[in-house]
Design an enzyme around this catalytic site. Structure first.
Site, PDB file in Angstrom:
ATOM      1  N   LYS A  42      -9.309   1.175   4.738  1.00 33.48           N
ATOM      2  CA  LYS A  42      -9.207   2.564   5.175  1.00 33.48           C
ATOM      3  C   LYS A  42     -10.275   3.478   4.580  1.00 33.48           C
ATOM      4  O   LYS A  42     -10.439   4.596   5.055  1.00 33.48           O
ATOM      5  CB  LYS A  42      -7.830   3.129   4.810  1.00 33.48           C
ATOM      6  CG  LYS A  42      -6.650   2.326   5.351  1.00 33.48           C
ATOM      7  CD  LYS A  42      -5.331   2.962   4.944  1.00 33.48           C
ATOM      8  CE  LYS A  42      -4.136   2.149   5.431  1.00 33.48           C
ATOM      9  NZ  LYS A  42      -3.982   0.875   4.695  1.00 33.48           N
ATOM     10  N   THR A  90     -17.226  17.733  -0.274  1.00 28.06           N
ATOM     11  CA  THR A  90     -18.395  17.261   0.461  1.00 28.06           C
ATOM     12  C   THR A  90     -19.136  18.381   1.175  1.00 28.06           C
ATOM     13  O   THR A  90     -20.363  18.397   1.214  1.00 28.06           O
ATOM     14  CB  THR A  90     -17.983  16.186   1.481  1.00 28.06           C
ATOM     15  OG1 THR A  90     -16.972  16.714   2.341  1.00 28.06           O
ATOM     16  CG2 THR A  90     -17.455  14.952   0.771  1.00 28.06           C
ATOM     17  N   GLY A  96       0.813  -1.217   0.000  1.00 30.36           N
ATOM     18  CA  GLY A  96       0.000   0.000   0.000  1.00 30.36           C
ATOM     19  C   GLY A  96       0.841   1.258   0.000  1.00 30.36           C
ATOM     20  O   GLY A  96       2.080   1.208   0.027  1.00 30.36           O
ATOM     21  N   VAL A 147      -2.906  11.580   4.516  1.00 28.76           N
ATOM     22  CA  VAL A 147      -1.579  11.484   3.917  1.00 28.76           C
ATOM     23  C   VAL A 147      -1.671  11.892   2.456  1.00 28.76           C
ATOM     24  O   VAL A 147      -2.414  11.278   1.679  1.00 28.76           O
ATOM     25  CB  VAL A 147      -1.009  10.060   4.043  1.00 28.76           C
ATOM     26  CG1 VAL A 147       0.361   9.981   3.406  1.00 28.76           C
ATOM     27  CG2 VAL A 147      -0.948   9.658   5.505  1.00 28.76           C
ATOM     28  N   LYS A 167      -9.001   9.404  12.681  1.00 29.15           N
ATOM     29  CA  LYS A 167     -10.424   9.059  12.670  1.00 29.15           C
ATOM     30  C   LYS A 167     -10.792   8.126  13.825  1.00 29.15           C
ATOM     31  O   LYS A 167     -11.984   7.856  14.047  1.00 29.15           O
ATOM     32  CB  LYS A 167     -10.796   8.436  11.331  1.00 29.15           C
ATOM     33  CG  LYS A 167     -10.680   9.412  10.164  1.00 29.15           C
ATOM     34  CD  LYS A 167     -10.950   8.743   8.837  1.00 29.15           C
ATOM     35  CE  LYS A 167     -10.910   9.784   7.706  1.00 29.15           C
ATOM     36  NZ  LYS A 167      -9.608  10.446   7.583  1.00 29.15           N
ATOM     37  N   LYS A 180     -10.415   1.123  14.000  1.00 26.28           N
ATOM     38  CA  LYS A 180      -9.019   1.434  14.288  1.00 26.28           C
ATOM     39  C   LYS A 180      -8.825   1.777  15.763  1.00 26.28           C
ATOM     40  O   LYS A 180      -7.766   1.515  16.333  1.00 26.28           O
ATOM     41  CB  LYS A 180      -8.539   2.588  13.399  1.00 26.28           C
ATOM     42  CG  LYS A 180      -8.517   2.272  11.918  1.00 26.28           C
ATOM     43  CD  LYS A 180      -7.565   1.142  11.574  1.00 26.28           C
ATOM     44  CE  LYS A 180      -6.122   1.595  11.551  1.00 26.28           C
ATOM     45  NZ  LYS A 180      -5.213   0.520  11.068  1.00 26.28           N
ATOM     46  N   ILE A 196      -0.245   1.133  12.524  1.00 27.40           N
ATOM     47  CA  ILE A 196      -0.567   2.371  11.815  1.00 27.40           C
ATOM     48  C   ILE A 196      -2.030   2.693  12.094  1.00 27.40           C
ATOM     49  O   ILE A 196      -2.935   1.988  11.644  1.00 27.40           O
ATOM     50  CB  ILE A 196      -0.348   2.231  10.301  1.00 27.40           C
ATOM     51  CG1 ILE A 196       1.036   1.652   9.999  1.00 27.40           C
ATOM     52  CG2 ILE A 196      -0.560   3.572   9.613  1.00 27.40           C
ATOM     53  CD1 ILE A 196       2.164   2.455  10.559  1.00 27.40           C
TER      54      ILE A 196
END
Length: 616
Positions: free
Chosen positions: A364, A468, A288, A444, A406, A418, A402
């Site tokens: 993610k 948004t 990734g 990121v 959020k 997470k 990692i």
């Protein structure tokens, strides 16, 4: 046509130079010239003209493109004129013709100047004939900075064979330079005058030629430039000035990093990477955007073995080829599989015994996980549990998770999952000899799913650029910054920490969209529409890195902090995670309620209708 004109011109010039040499020799008095000398010139003139024209032909003085003449062409002129003078002197001597001793010297100087002048006239006429059309087609460019970099760029632009830019004015904040000229171009104001001057001089492009600007100064200057509709270009860095490498070809468009307004986080990588050298290292999700950069950084510090573990074979294969090409001595193992597969993960740990583990594998994408919440639990929660359990069982030295901003007061299942992963890390750190830690950071730049590549694609397609909500804000960092943080936290980890980066001021996404449009030389709302589409499922207006500032400790790096966590009831968490994972595999429709039992601050959001209309 040009050749015939040159031959005719040279015939006249050769004859004139022969007569002029005598005239100069006799102090510019024709009546003082000896008749024998005039007779010599008159009789030998046809021979000299023919010989000289042949020499000019031999030295290709009629074949060169004089509008692009350089040193090579000048050398040819010198050789042809010198040989013409030598042959003429020999011919006159052999025929017994009288001529002053100073005649050859005067003749060679006159013929050289006349030949060069005739060719230079061609060059001037060519440039003048092209000047009008070139300036009409050239980009009207404002130079910001009248220093060394600006001097080099202007000189190259004005002296270039292909005129692509015309510079009517220069801007510089040094009051002493106001009213001065650089290569004939006036310094007309300071940076605050850029919007007015851009309109006054009909500027289409702004070049910022101040590579020594700090990030904050660069951001301020870019914000001023973005008040215009001009495309903005930058020089990459000050070291090019030191090395004398500045050129127009090095100019680059404004990148999103330039708009952050803060210096990049610089870590002393050499001092903290001792714990990496000579170690067996496992990176889950290694193909990734974050995982691959972790692998690139690790490869620089001579690990004993680097293991890339990823379920997506294409990205892992591409990274494998990249690393082996750039690091021929790197011992690399690329393994395909899922972090949810306990037998596969245990087999990897049993076979290779990784000493350091960087766990980057995760789902993610917030909106996708809102539609598939059970998959977020299976991959993120179960995957973290499986890898952490293996790291504990096989006694790895360190494991770094990692995480994400959020996870703080989550409003979506991805962030909540997470946060559960952080709890798992904390739980194992309380009972294991392995040092567990988590790294929490914001968005990121350039990573998969980042808003920046989406905006770039939409701008390239002519819009609309979709945002948004007008007020949505986010923290940003670059991929190298994020990875540097992860690696330093691996060195600092003692067990149970959540490391957090001071990411500076948050960025309003709508402002980011406008800046990116303006940096492309377009006008938001005029050339490209900004369309507000409403918050996506699970999305909130702002993200946080901490719930409160209590129990926050500083580290030796003033940009990195540690959020201390309260003691965890291991048996309670074990039972809760086991039940949660089982519900996920049972495809529970009530999985979010179960997550709330683990993460009380998790408040799911209902889908929202689109907000507002398009910006026109």
């Amino acid at each position: 046509m040009q050749t015939a004109a040159l031959v005719l011109c040279d015939m006249v010039l050769i004859a004139a130079c022969m007569v002029a040499a005598l005239w100069i020799r006799h102090d510019f008095r024709l009546t003082e010239i000896d008749p024998d000398f005039l007779d010599t010139v008159a009789r030998y003139m046809p021979v000299n003209i023919c010989c000289t024209l042949l020499l000019f032909k031999l030295f290709r003085l009629y074949n060169n493109l004089w509008q692009f003449a350089g040193i090579a062409e000048l050398s040819s002129v010198v050789a042809a004129v010198t040989l013409s003078t030598v042959l003429q002197s020999i011919g006159m001597y052999l025929l017994g013709m009288r001529i002053p001793r100073s005649y050859p010297l005067l003749y060679i100087m006159l013929l050289f100047m006349a030949t060069c002048a005739s060719r230079y006239v061609i060059r001037i006429l060519y440039r003048e004939s092209r000047k009008g059309s070139d300036e009409e087609q050239a980009v009207r460019t404002m130079m910001v900075g009248a220093g060394e970099a600006g001097n080099i760029l202007i000189r190259e632009i004005k002296g270039g064979r292909r005129v692509r830019r015309v510079i009517p004015c220069i801007v510089d904040d040094d009051p002493a330079k106001r009213g001065t000229y650089l290569h004939g171009i006036p310094v007309v104001g300071n940076s605050q005058d850029i919007p007015r001057l851009a309109q006054e001089y009909q500027i289409s492009e702004i070049v910022i030629a101040i590579p020594s600007l700090s990030p904050a100064q660069k951001k301020r200057l870019l914000e001023i430039c973005q008040e215009t509709s001009c495309k903005t270009l930058l020089l990459p860095g000050i070291y090019q000035i030191v090395n004398g490498e500045v050129s127009v070809s090095m100019l680059r468009q404004v990148e999103i990093n330039d708009l952050l307004g803060r210096p990049p986080v610089k870590l002393e990588m050499e001092s903290i990477m001792d714990y990496v050298s000579g170690k067996v290292i496992l990176v889950t999700g290694g193909g990734g955007s974050i995982g691959s950069e972790i692998c690139r950084q690790l490869a620089l510090h001579h690990p004993k073995l680097l293991i890339i573990f990823d379920i997506y074979e294409n990205s892992a294969y591409d990274l494998q080829n990249e690393l082996l090409q750039s690091h021929s001595d790197l011992k690399l193992k690329v393994l395909i599989g899922s972090v949810r597969n306990q037998r596969r993960v245990d087999n990897i740990f049993e076979t290779y015994h990784p000493e350091l583990v960087f766990h980057a594998a995760a789902h993610k994408h917030v909106p996708l996980m809102e539609d598939s919440p059970n998959e977020a639990i299976k991959n993120n929660v179960l995957g973290t549990w499986v890898v952490a359990h293996a790291a504990d069982r096989y006694q790895a030295e360190k494991m770094v998770l990692i995480s994400t901003d959020k996870a703080v007061r989550p409003t979506n299942i991805m962030g909540a999952s997470k946060r559960v992963c952080e709890l798992i890390i904390q739980r194992f750190s309380q009972t294991s000899r392995t040092e567990f830690a988590a790294v929490r950071f914001g968005n990121v730049l350039g990573s998969n799913g980042s808003v920046v590549p989406l905006f770039q694609k939409q701008i390239a397609q002519g819009g609309p650029v979709t945002v948004t909500h007008p007020d949505i804000i986010r923290y940003f960092m670059t991929i190298p910054e994020a990875v540097n943080l992860v690696l330093q936290c691996g060195a600092l980890a003692k067990g149970g920490e959540i490391f957090i980066l001071d990411m500076g001021e948050p960025v309003k996404i709508a402002d980011l969209a406008r800046q990116m449009i303006r940096c492309s030389g377009l006008v938001p709302g005029k050339d490209i529409e900004i369309k507000y589409i409403g918050l996506r499922p699970g999305e909130k207006l702002y993200e946080e890195l901490l719930i409160s500032l209590d129990n926050v400790k500083k580290t030796e790096n003033d940009r990195i902090f540690i959020a201390q966590q309260p003691h965890m009831d291991e048996s309670w968490l074990d039972n809760a995670v086991e039940a949660l994972v089982q519900s996920a595999f049972d495809e529970s429709v009530d999985i979010k309620r179960q997550v709330q039992a683990l993460v009380p601050e998790y408040v799911p959001q209902d889908d929202r209708a689109p907000v507002g209309a398009a910006e026109k």
